[in-house]
Every structure is written in C-alpha cells, then in structure tokens.
Enzyme design. Structure first.
Site, PDB file in Angstrom:
ATOM      1  N   HIS A  11       0.911  -1.511   0.094  1.00 59.51           N
ATOM      2  CA  HIS A  11      -0.028   0.032   0.028  1.00 59.51           C
ATOM      3  C   HIS A  11       0.762   1.374   0.010  1.00 59.51           C
ATOM      4  O   HIS A  11       1.835   1.296   0.262  1.00 59.51           O
ATOM      5  CB  HIS A  11      -1.015  -0.056   1.193  1.00 59.51           C
ATOM      6  CG  HIS A  11      -0.422   0.040   2.568  1.00 59.51           C
ATOM      7  ND1 HIS A  11      -0.205  -1.249   3.176  1.00 59.51           N
ATOM      8  CD2 HIS A  11       0.085   1.227   3.210  1.00 59.51           C
ATOM      9  CE1 HIS A  11       0.012  -0.664   4.577  1.00 59.51           C
ATOM     10  NE2 HIS A  11       0.337   0.643   4.536  1.00 59.51           N
ATOM     11  N   GLU A  47      -8.219   3.653   9.906  1.00 57.81           N
ATOM     12  CA  GLU A  47      -7.643   3.315   8.470  1.00 57.81           C
ATOM     13  C   GLU A  47      -8.639   2.971   7.723  1.00 57.81           C
ATOM     14  O   GLU A  47      -9.482   2.121   7.908  1.00 57.81           O
ATOM     15  CB  GLU A  47      -6.141   2.730   8.532  1.00 57.81           C
ATOM     16  CG  GLU A  47      -6.447   1.228   9.006  1.00 57.81           C
ATOM     17  CD  GLU A  47      -5.322   0.580   8.993  1.00 57.81           C
ATOM     18  OE1 GLU A  47      -4.110   0.814   9.335  1.00 57.81           O
ATOM     19  OE2 GLU A  47      -5.066  -0.502   8.279  1.00 57.81           O
ATOM     20  N   GLN A  58      -3.956   3.468   1.504  1.00 60.17           N
ATOM     21  CA  GLN A  58      -4.517   3.418   2.767  1.00 60.17           C
ATOM     22  C   GLN A  58      -4.520   4.944   3.209  1.00 60.17           C
ATOM     23  O   GLN A  58      -3.577   5.810   3.093  1.00 60.17           O
ATOM     24  CB  GLN A  58      -3.191   2.756   3.583  1.00 60.17           C
ATOM     25  CG  GLN A  58      -3.580   2.617   5.320  1.00 60.17           C
ATOM     26  CD  GLN A  58      -2.324   2.023   5.992  1.00 60.17           C
ATOM     27  OE1 GLN A  58      -1.295   2.623   5.692  1.00 60.17           O
ATOM     28  NE2 GLN A  58      -2.625   0.836   6.616  1.00 60.17           N
ATOM     29  N   HIS A  82       3.762   7.152   3.902  1.00 63.57           N
ATOM     30  CA  HIS A  82       4.426   6.032   3.754  1.00 63.57           C
ATOM     31  C   HIS A  82       4.458   4.968   2.636  1.00 63.57           C
ATOM     32  O   HIS A  82       3.109   5.075   2.132  1.00 63.57           O
ATOM     33  CB  HIS A  82       4.702   5.193   4.992  1.00 63.57           C
ATOM     34  CG  HIS A  82       3.497   4.445   5.725  1.00 63.57           C
ATOM     35  ND1 HIS A  82       2.348   5.189   6.422  1.00 63.57           N
ATOM     36  CD2 HIS A  82       2.937   3.264   5.309  1.00 63.57           C
ATOM     37  CE1 HIS A  82       1.652   4.219   6.469  1.00 63.57           C
ATOM     38  NE2 HIS A  82       1.756   3.019   5.938  1.00 63.57           N
ATOM     39  N   GLU A 132       7.189   0.789   5.329  1.00 68.32           N
ATOM     40  CA  GLU A 132       6.436  -0.352   6.301  1.00 68.32           C
ATOM     41  C   GLU A 132       6.662  -1.651   5.546  1.00 68.32           C
ATOM     42  O   GLU A 132       6.532  -1.788   4.246  1.00 68.32           O
ATOM     43  CB  GLU A 132       4.932   0.075   6.331  1.00 68.32           C
ATOM     44  CG  GLU A 132       4.160  -0.884   7.384  1.00 68.32           C
ATOM     45  CD  GLU A 132       2.848  -0.494   7.272  1.00 68.32           C
ATOM     46  OE1 GLU A 132       2.427   0.260   6.651  1.00 68.32           O
ATOM     47  OE2 GLU A 132       1.834  -1.827   7.793  1.00 68.32           O
TER      48      GLU A 132
HETATM   49  N1  CMX Z   1       7.841  10.719   5.768  1.00 75.95           N
HETATM   50  C1  CMX Z   1       8.993  11.191   5.572  1.00 75.95           C
HETATM   51  N2  CMX Z   1       9.484  11.938   6.463  1.00 75.95           N
HETATM   52  C2  CMX Z   1       9.321  12.095   7.743  1.00 75.95           C
HETATM   53  C3  CMX Z   1       8.168  11.438   8.021  1.00 75.95           C
HETATM   54  C4  CMX Z   1       7.447  10.721   6.975  1.00 75.95           C
HETATM   55  N3  CMX Z   1       6.142  10.169   7.114  1.00 75.95           N
HETATM   56  N4  CMX Z   1       7.668  11.372   9.208  1.00 75.95           N
HETATM   57  C5  CMX Z   1       8.874  12.301  10.001  1.00 75.95           C
HETATM   58  N5  CMX Z   1       9.544  12.592   8.757  1.00 75.95           N
HETATM   59  C6  CMX Z   1      11.093  13.233   8.936  1.00 75.95           C
HETATM   60  C7  CMX Z   1      10.683  14.578   9.554  1.00 75.95           C
HETATM   61  O1  CMX Z   1      10.321  15.676   8.660  1.00 75.95           O
HETATM   62  C8  CMX Z   1      11.809  14.977  10.349  1.00 75.95           C
HETATM   63  O2  CMX Z   1      12.603  15.479   9.237  1.00 75.95           O
HETATM   64  P1  CMX Z   1      13.688  16.692   9.700  1.00 75.95           P
HETATM   65  O3  CMX Z   1      14.456  16.225  10.704  1.00 75.95           O
HETATM   66  O4  CMX Z   1      14.643  16.752   8.386  1.00 75.95           O
HETATM   67  O5  CMX Z   1      12.821  17.927   9.771  1.00 75.95           O
HETATM   68  C9  CMX Z   1      12.467  13.791  10.940  1.00 75.95           C
HETATM   69  O6  CMX Z   1      11.488  12.695  10.130  1.00 75.95           O
HETATM   70  C10 CMX Z   1      11.859  13.404  12.066  1.00 75.95           C
HETATM   71  O7  CMX Z   1      10.415  13.566  12.351  1.00 75.95           O
HETATM   72  P2  CMX Z   1       9.760  14.377  13.527  1.00 75.95           P
HETATM   73  O8  CMX Z   1       8.539  15.296  13.061  1.00 75.95           O
HETATM   74  O9  CMX Z   1      10.539  14.618  14.600  1.00 75.95           O
HETATM   75  O10 CMX Z   1       8.896  12.906  13.919  1.00 75.95           O
HETATM   76  P3  CMX Z   1       9.113  11.703  14.842  1.00 75.95           P
HETATM   77  O11 CMX Z   1      10.551  11.520  14.763  1.00 75.95           O
HETATM   78  O12 CMX Z   1       8.568  12.154  16.328  1.00 75.95           O
HETATM   79  O13 CMX Z   1       8.451  10.380  14.096  1.00 75.95           O
HETATM   80  C11 CMX Z   1       8.635   8.480  12.820  1.00 75.95           C
HETATM   81  C12 CMX Z   1       8.571  10.201  12.903  1.00 75.95           C
HETATM   82  C13 CMX Z   1       8.671   8.248  11.181  1.00 75.95           C
HETATM   83  C14 CMX Z   1       9.733   8.044  13.757  1.00 75.95           C
HETATM   84  C15 CMX Z   1       7.134   8.277  13.227  1.00 75.95           C
HETATM   85  O14 CMX Z   1       6.319   8.687  12.682  1.00 75.95           O
HETATM   86  C16 CMX Z   1       6.872   6.738  13.365  1.00 75.95           C
HETATM   87  O15 CMX Z   1       7.298   6.054  14.236  1.00 75.95           O
HETATM   88  N6  CMX Z   1       6.358   5.989  12.488  1.00 75.95           N
HETATM   89  C17 CMX Z   1       5.857   4.649  12.324  1.00 75.95           C
HETATM   90  C18 CMX Z   1       4.730   4.255  12.838  1.00 75.95           C
HETATM   91  C19 CMX Z   1       3.583   5.169  11.845  1.00 75.95           C
HETATM   92  O16 CMX Z   1       3.608   5.878  11.093  1.00 75.95           O
HETATM   93  N7  CMX Z   1       2.425   4.726  12.247  1.00 75.95           N
HETATM   94  C20 CMX Z   1       1.145   5.067  11.563  1.00 75.95           C
HETATM   95  C21 CMX Z   1       0.899   4.153  10.247  1.00 75.95           C
HETATM   96  C22 CMX Z   1       0.237   2.900  10.566  1.00 75.95           C
HETATM   97  C23 CMX Z   1      -0.069   1.848   9.494  1.00 75.95           C
HETATM   98  O17 CMX Z   1       0.488   2.081   8.529  1.00 75.95           O
HETATM   99  O18 CMX Z   1      -0.815   0.911   9.805  1.00 75.95           O
HETATM  100 CO    CO Z   2       0.549   1.540   6.259  1.00 77.16          CO
END
Ligand code: CMX
Ligand code: CO
Length: 138
Positions: A11, A47, A58, A82, A132
């Site tokens: 997805h 979702e 998604q 993502h 993912e």
């Molecule tokens: N895509 C691309 N870049 C991203 C991003 C994304 N989705 N999310 C954050 N970033 C980037 C930010 O822009 C930032 O970059 P800079 O440092 O250059 O500004 C950096 O990553 C850190 O971002 P943040 O805003 O401080 O965010 P966090 O570190 O708090 O969290 C992440 C980012 C990815 C670790 C967190 O979103 C995560 O753990 N994701 C995994 C779980 C998830 O997304 N669950 C929902 C979906 C569930 C599903 O699909 O079923």
């Molecule tokens: Co997903």
C-alpha cells in the site's frame, strides 16, 4: 544471510484530517470503494484500505494529535505518509536490515491492520521515505 525480497507494493499511505470526506472523494472521483475500515489503536489511527490493482491506497486519520500521523499532519498537512512492501518473512527481513545497519523504528514486528505483522524503517534511512514492511497472514 538471505536478502529481503519485496513481494508486492502492498500500500501507499496518505494522511488525512477527515477520513469520511477523503473516502467520499475517492468514491465520487475515482469510483473506488474501501475494502476494509478499522481502528488500529496501537498505531493511533483509523484506517481505510482502497483496493487498486494488486495494491491498496491506505487512508489514515489520526486518533489524536500526539500520534505519528497526528504529528505528521500538524507539521505537513495532508499528504503521502509512507509506502508499504509485502515480505514473506518479516523477522528475516528485519534481521537482514539490522545486520546491514538500517535505521529501524520497530526492532520487533507489531500487529497492524488486517492482523498483519508490520514494522517501520525510519525515513532518514533511505531517500526520505518512511517504509513499512508487511507480513500478511493466511
Ligand atoms: N515521511 C518522511 N519523512 C518523515 C515522516 C514521513 N512520514 N515523518 C517524519 N519525517 C521526517 C521529519 O520531516 C523530520 O525530518 P527533519 O529532521 O529533516 O525535519 C524527521 O523525519 C523526524 O520527524 P519528527 O517530526 O521529529 O517525527 P518523529 O521523529 O516524532 O516521528 C517517525 C517520525 C517516522 C519516527 C514516526 O512517525 C513513526 O514512528 N512512524 C511509524 C509508525 C507510524 O507511522 N504509524 C502510523 C501508520 C500505521 C499503519 O500504516 O498501519
Ligand atoms: Co501502512
């Protein structure tokens, strides 16, 4: 060690503020209906999965602002969140990525939507893309 074979683009996920409105727009503009809709508390989202060919779009609406998707929306607004690839064995995939020095978010798989085992790789690991991995059940 065997590599990670990506079996399918499972997805592409899009963060939205209003899931009902986004679903209605996909329905009216593209004639796409969701196959699943569920609340995944562990990921902080509601979702919906829209089937397109052999993959899904998604749509993700956060359950609260202090969740990954809630934080993303406050910072960026709606948009691509993502991409998710299907793998046959997520434990093996994570072991391979770890050994290669990849920046994993989840050291162990978690249970996501559809009861699938999922794990995320940090967007700073490869081309600014949150990845993912999904191991679908039977
Ligand atoms: N895509 C691309 N870049 C991203 C991003 C994304 N989705 N999310 C954050 N970033 C980037 C930010 O822009 C930032 O970059 P800079 O440092 O250059 O500004 C950096 O990553 C850190 O971002 P943040 O805003 O401080 O965010 P966090 O570190 O708090 O969290 C992440 C980012 C990815 C670790 C967190 O979103 C995560 O753990 N994701 C995994 C779980 C998830 O997304 N669950 C929902 C979906 C569930 C599903 O699909 O079923
Ligand atoms: Co997903």
């Amino acid at each position: 060690m065997p590599g990670v074979k990506l079996l399918n683009l499972d997805h592409v996920a899009i963060a939205v503020t209003d899931l009902d409105a986004a679903l209605e727009s996909y329905r009216s503009r593209y004639q796409v209906e969701p196959l699943y809709r569920e609340r995944v508390e562990s990921q902080g989202v509601e979702e919906a999965m829209l089937p397109i060919g052999g993959s899904f779009i998604q749509l993700l609406q956060p359950l609260a602002w202090d969740t990954p998707v809630g934080k993303f929306l406050s910072k960026n607004g709606e948009g691509l969140h993502h991409v998710a690839y299907a793998v046959a064995d997520i434990d093996e995939a994570l072991a391979h990525l770890r050994a290669g020095g990849a920046r994993l978010i989840d050291e162990q798989p978690r249970i996501g939507g559809r009861g699938a085992r999922i794990a995320f790789v940090h967007p700073k690991d490869l081309a600014g893309t949150l990845i993912e991995l999904v191991e679908l059940g039977e």
